[in-house]
Design a protein around this motif. Structure first.
Motif, mmCIF file in Angstrom:
data_model
loop_
_atom_site.group_PDB
_atom_site.id
_atom_site.type_symbol
_atom_site.label_atom_id
_atom_site.label_comp_id
_atom_site.label_asym_id
_atom_site.label_seq_id
_atom_site.Cartn_x
_atom_site.Cartn_y
_atom_site.Cartn_z
ATOM 1 N N GLY A 1 74.950 33.812 40.757
ATOM 2 C CA GLY A 1 76.012 32.835 40.593
ATOM 3 C C GLY A 1 77.281 33.457 40.033
ATOM 4 N N GLN A 2 78.368 32.706 40.101
ATOM 5 C CA GLN A 2 79.672 33.195 39.660
ATOM 6 C C GLN A 2 79.696 33.527 38.170
ATOM 7 N N GLY A 3 79.019 32.717 37.342
ATOM 8 C CA GLY A 3 79.016 32.985 35.904
ATOM 9 C C GLY A 3 78.450 34.349 35.575
ATOM 10 N N ALA A 4 77.352 34.706 36.208
ATOM 11 C CA ALA A 4 76.749 36.021 35.983
ATOM 12 C C ALA A 4 77.665 37.133 36.476
ATOM 13 N N VAL A 5 78.235 36.966 37.664
ATOM 14 C CA VAL A 5 79.148 37.973 38.209
ATOM 15 C C VAL A 5 80.311 38.193 37.239
ATOM 16 N N ASP A 6 80.911 37.098 36.761
ATOM 17 C CA ASP A 6 82.047 37.205 35.850
ATOM 18 C C ASP A 6 81.685 37.936 34.568
ATOM 19 N N LYS A 7 80.556 37.570 33.954
ATOM 20 C CA LYS A 7 80.148 38.206 32.693
ATOM 21 C C LYS A 7 79.867 39.692 32.878
#
Length: 118
Positions: free
Chosen positions: A70-76
């Motif tokens: 997901g985007q949250g994991a990619v961002d972090k």
């Protein structure tokens, strides 16, 4: 030395970062040879896995090769300075070799739900 983390299940790249059984951590030398392998099992309560960034950094990981996430994991992960590559499949060593040889690039696809199918 470079260290690559690969979300894994039974020696294969897990299709979804947040559901992986463990991470395979591969150490790569300057000649792009895999010189060491270890596994890291995330705590059971860690559902999305994105809160493992500190653990991965402490282990010296600089890149994460995954099926998808997901985007949250990619961002972090990217905010922490990790290279993130999505779109891997098959045996973990084959995925690592494909990335090291320049044959695997980030597909830039995101899981939109926890029921995401790849």
């Amino acid at each position: 030395m470079t260290k690559i983390a690969i979300p894994s299940r039974d020696g294969q790249v897990d299709a979804h970062f947040g559901h992986c059984g463990y991470f395979t951590i591969l150490t790569i030398d300057q000649d792009k040879a895999i010189v060491a392998e270890e596994t890291f099992a995330p705590p059971a309560e860690c559902g999305c896995r994105s809160n493992l960034v500190g653990d991965l950094l402490t282990m010296g990981v600089t890149a994460l090769i995954a099926g998808n996430m997901g985007q949250g994991a990619v961002d972090k992960l990217r905010q922490a300075g990790l290279t993130v590559v999505r779109g891997a499949a098959g045996p973990v060593h084959a995925a690592a070799r494909a990335w090291l040889d320049g044959q695997l690039v980030d597909r830039e696809e995101l899981c939109q739900s926890h029921d995401c199918q790849h």
